[in-house]
Design a protein around this motif. Structure first.
Motif, PDB file in Angstrom:
ATOM      1  N   ASP A  44       0.840  -1.210   0.000  1.00  0.00           N
ATOM      2  CA  ASP A  44       0.000   0.000   0.000  1.00  0.00           C
ATOM      3  C   ASP A  44       0.875   1.260   0.000  1.00  0.00           C
ATOM      4  O   ASP A  44       2.022   1.240   0.444  1.00  0.00           O
ATOM      5  CB  ASP A  44      -0.912   0.042   1.238  1.00  0.00           C
ATOM      6  CG  ASP A  44      -2.062  -0.946   1.153  1.00  0.00           C
ATOM      7  OD1 ASP A  44      -2.250  -1.565   0.075  1.00  0.00           O
ATOM      8  OD2 ASP A  44      -2.771  -1.118   2.162  1.00  0.00           O
ATOM      9  N   VAL A  45       0.266   2.328  -0.476  1.00  0.00           N
ATOM     10  CA  VAL A  45       0.957   3.621  -0.480  1.00  0.00           C
ATOM     11  C   VAL A  45       0.196   4.575   0.444  1.00  0.00           C
ATOM     12  O   VAL A  45      -1.025   4.728   0.313  1.00  0.00           O
ATOM     13  CB  VAL A  45       1.017   4.214  -1.902  1.00  0.00           C
ATOM     14  CG1 VAL A  45       1.639   5.614  -1.880  1.00  0.00           C
ATOM     15  CG2 VAL A  45       1.814   3.296  -2.827  1.00  0.00           C
ATOM     16  N   ILE A  46       0.900   5.156   1.386  1.00  0.00           N
ATOM     17  CA  ILE A  46       0.285   6.142   2.267  1.00  0.00           C
ATOM     18  C   ILE A  46       0.582   7.516   1.665  1.00  0.00           C
ATOM     19  O   ILE A  46       1.742   7.894   1.512  1.00  0.00           O
ATOM     20  CB  ILE A  46       0.875   6.061   3.700  1.00  0.00           C
ATOM     21  CG1 ILE A  46       0.966   4.605   4.186  1.00  0.00           C
ATOM     22  CG2 ILE A  46       0.053   6.906   4.661  1.00  0.00           C
ATOM     23  CD1 ILE A  46      -0.336   3.832   4.164  1.00  0.00           C
ATOM     24  N   SER A  47      -0.485   8.212   1.316  1.00  0.00           N
ATOM     25  CA  SER A  47      -0.340   9.516   0.649  1.00  0.00           C
ATOM     26  C   SER A  47      -0.664  10.633   1.621  1.00  0.00           C
ATOM     27  O   SER A  47      -1.821  10.809   2.004  1.00  0.00           O
ATOM     28  CB  SER A  47      -1.303   9.606  -0.538  1.00  0.00           C
ATOM     29  OG  SER A  47      -0.909   8.714  -1.540  1.00  0.00           O
ATOM     30  N   PHE A  48       0.348  11.360   2.010  1.00  0.00           N
ATOM     31  CA  PHE A  48       0.141  12.501   2.904  1.00  0.00           C
ATOM     32  C   PHE A  48      -0.185  13.723   2.056  1.00  0.00           C
ATOM     33  O   PHE A  48       0.582  14.096   1.164  1.00  0.00           O
ATOM     34  CB  PHE A  48       1.391  12.741   3.754  1.00  0.00           C
ATOM     35  CG  PHE A  48       1.622  11.663   4.780  1.00  0.00           C
ATOM     36  CD1 PHE A  48       1.084  11.770   6.047  1.00  0.00           C
ATOM     37  CD2 PHE A  48       2.350  10.528   4.465  1.00  0.00           C
ATOM     38  CE1 PHE A  48       1.271  10.775   7.001  1.00  0.00           C
ATOM     39  CE2 PHE A  48       2.552   9.527   5.403  1.00  0.00           C
ATOM     40  CZ  PHE A  48       2.010   9.649   6.678  1.00  0.00           C
ATOM     41  N   ARG A  49      -1.337  14.318   2.347  1.00  0.00           N
ATOM     42  CA  ARG A  49      -1.796  15.455   1.564  1.00  0.00           C
ATOM     43  C   ARG A  49      -2.226  16.587   2.499  1.00  0.00           C
ATOM     44  O   ARG A  49      -2.397  16.373   3.695  1.00  0.00           O
ATOM     45  CB  ARG A  49      -3.000  15.038   0.688  1.00  0.00           C
ATOM     46  CG  ARG A  49      -2.641  14.021  -0.397  1.00  0.00           C
ATOM     47  CD  ARG A  49      -1.694  14.608  -1.439  1.00  0.00           C
ATOM     48  NE  ARG A  49      -1.320  13.663  -2.484  1.00  0.00           N
ATOM     49  CZ  ARG A  49      -0.211  12.906  -2.451  1.00  0.00           C
ATOM     50  NH1 ARG A  49       0.615  12.945  -1.421  1.00  0.00           N
ATOM     51  NH2 ARG A  49       0.065  12.095  -3.468  1.00  0.00           N
ATOM     52  N   ASP A  53       4.492  10.527  -0.460  1.00  0.00           N
ATOM     53  CA  ASP A  53       3.978   9.161  -0.608  1.00  0.00           C
ATOM     54  C   ASP A  53       4.968   8.184   0.004  1.00  0.00           C
ATOM     55  O   ASP A  53       6.158   8.229  -0.303  1.00  0.00           O
ATOM     56  CB  ASP A  53       3.779   8.811  -2.090  1.00  0.00           C
ATOM     57  CG  ASP A  53       2.634   9.605  -2.720  1.00  0.00           C
ATOM     58  OD1 ASP A  53       1.733  10.034  -1.981  1.00  0.00           O
ATOM     59  OD2 ASP A  53       2.668   9.776  -3.948  1.00  0.00           O
ATOM     60  N   TYR A  54       4.469   7.311   0.854  1.00  0.00           N
ATOM     61  CA  TYR A  54       5.305   6.287   1.497  1.00  0.00           C
ATOM     62  C   TYR A  54       4.781   4.918   1.116  1.00  0.00           C
ATOM     63  O   TYR A  54       3.618   4.596   1.369  1.00  0.00           O
ATOM     64  CB  TYR A  54       5.260   6.457   3.024  1.00  0.00           C
ATOM     65  CG  TYR A  54       6.060   5.415   3.789  1.00  0.00           C
ATOM     66  CD1 TYR A  54       7.419   5.584   4.019  1.00  0.00           C
ATOM     67  CD2 TYR A  54       5.441   4.255   4.258  1.00  0.00           C
ATOM     68  CE1 TYR A  54       8.153   4.619   4.712  1.00  0.00           C
ATOM     69  CE2 TYR A  54       6.162   3.294   4.954  1.00  0.00           C
ATOM     70  CZ  TYR A  54       7.521   3.480   5.172  1.00  0.00           C
ATOM     71  OH  TYR A  54       8.243   2.534   5.861  1.00  0.00           O
ATOM     72  N   THR A  55       5.625   4.112   0.511  1.00  0.00           N
ATOM     73  CA  THR A  55       5.224   2.750   0.138  1.00  0.00           C
ATOM     74  C   THR A  55       5.583   1.795   1.264  1.00  0.00           C
ATOM     75  O   THR A  55       6.726   1.740   1.713  1.00  0.00           O
ATOM     76  CB  THR A  55       5.924   2.320  -1.165  1.00  0.00           C
ATOM     77  OG1 THR A  55       5.601   3.264  -2.187  1.00  0.00           O
ATOM     78  CG2 THR A  55       5.458   0.941  -1.606  1.00  0.00           C
TER      79      THR A  55
END
Ligand SMILES: [Cu+2]
Length: 147
Positions: free
Chosen positions: A47-52, A82-84
């Motif tokens: 998963d990719v954590i998308s910080f926005r 983005d953190y994978t």
């Protein structure tokens, strides 16, 4: 190991990676005020954590509250990030400029077998390491939610 066996393992490995990528999700985390929303994330490897919405914020791993060998988080001030996810386990991250206001989050990846022991270990860190102290509230809230 024979060449044939090695080749078969390589094929199986590639297939697993491909299926993980197919099921991978993007999970958005927003900076809102001095909070991450959501502040508890359930994710899986790939998963990719998308910080926005990160104006005035950035994100960094909390020392001592990160799975061994997992890549650390570190973004630039005010920038999307983005953190994978690569490793199963329990993660705690912070927004350094707002860490005093407890702007941080918890991420659980997969189903770590030793989750409650890890929570207690991280609480120990929060009690002993000054820089990690603001994680205490988050960890206690998360611990309660596990019951
Ligand atoms: Cu912040």
């Amino acid at each position: 190991m024979t060449f044939y066996k090695k080749a078969m393992l390589a094929v199986a490995g590639a297939a697993m990676l491909a299926s993980a990528a197919v099921n991978a999700e993007t999970i958005e985390v927003k900076g809102q005020g001095v909070k991450f929303v959501p502040d508890v994330i359930h994710a899986k490897v790939g998963d990719v954590i998308s910080f926005r919405n990160m104006a005035t914020h950035f994100v960094e791993s909390v020392e001592g509250m990160w799975p061994e060998d997992a890549p650390k988080m570190l973004s630039s001030m005010g920038a999307d990030y983005d953190y994978t996810v690569e490793k199963e386990g329990l993660y705690v991250f912070k927004c350094p400029p707002h860490w005093g206001a407890r702007m941080g989050g918890i991420m659980v990846v997969g189903e770590p077998a030793d989750l409650s022991a890890t929570i207690d270990k991280y609480l120990q860190v929060a009690d002993t390491v000054k820089e990690a102290k603001p994680a205490k509230g988050l960890l206690n809230k998360f611990k309660e939610s596990q019951k």
